[in-house]
Design a protein around this motif. Structure first.
Motif: not given
Length: 159
Positions: A91-116
């Motif tokens: 997924l080219q839009q994903v700049l970072e993906c981290n496997h996390m501890s806590g209430s969810f499994d992964y945290l992704l940093k996503v960069v795109v042009k706009d909300m659409e």
């Protein structure tokens, strides 16, 4: 490998300007070119210096929306974790993906042009990955501090 103050100075210079010339690096730390060259090669061989890169401002290219996306998987087998991680790599839009501890499994940093474009990313790309249980989005309104790891901030230990 033991990294000393001279190595950290070299790394710091290269982080500021990955195109710095060997003679300029040597002059700024009071050494000749050959030992500086050998130190850089040693840092590369030992995996401390991984790559030379530039930093691009995404907004200057029209990418104005930064989102953090928490992902919870339905099942947590090794196979399912690996499948998700392999899928995210594409997924080219994903700049970072981290496997996390806590209430969810992964945290992704996503960069795109706009909300659409973000909505299309979620429905057409992220949701297409198997085993997605829940996705929660957080949108960056203002970035206060962005920084990469800097060798200029490292204080070598006496070990």
């Amino acid at each position: 490998m033991v990294v000393d103050k001279t190595d950290l100075k070299i790394l710091s210079i290269l982080q500021e300007d990955s195109k710095a010339k060997m003679k300029d690096i040597a002059a700024s730390i009071g050494m000749t070119i050959t030992p500086v060259y050998e130190r850089i090669k040693k840092l590369e061989r030992n995996g401390i210096l991984e790559k030379y890169t530039i930093q691009v401002n995404p907004k200057s290219l029209g990418y104005h929306l930064v989102a953090y996306c928490s992902v919870t998987l339905k099942e947590h087998s090794q196979k399912n974790l690996r499948l998700f991680e392999d899928g995210v790599q594409a997924l080219q839009q994903v700049l970072e993906c981290n496997h996390m501890s806590g209430s969810f499994d992964y945290l992704l940093k996503v960069v795109v042009k706009d909300m659409e474009e973000y909505q299309l990313f979620i429905s057409n790309h992220l949701a297409a990955l198997d085993n997605i249980g829940q996705v929660q989005s957080y949108f960056v309104m203002k970035s206060i501090k962005e920084k990469t790891f800097s060798c200029g901030d490292v204080i070598p230990s006496n070990r």
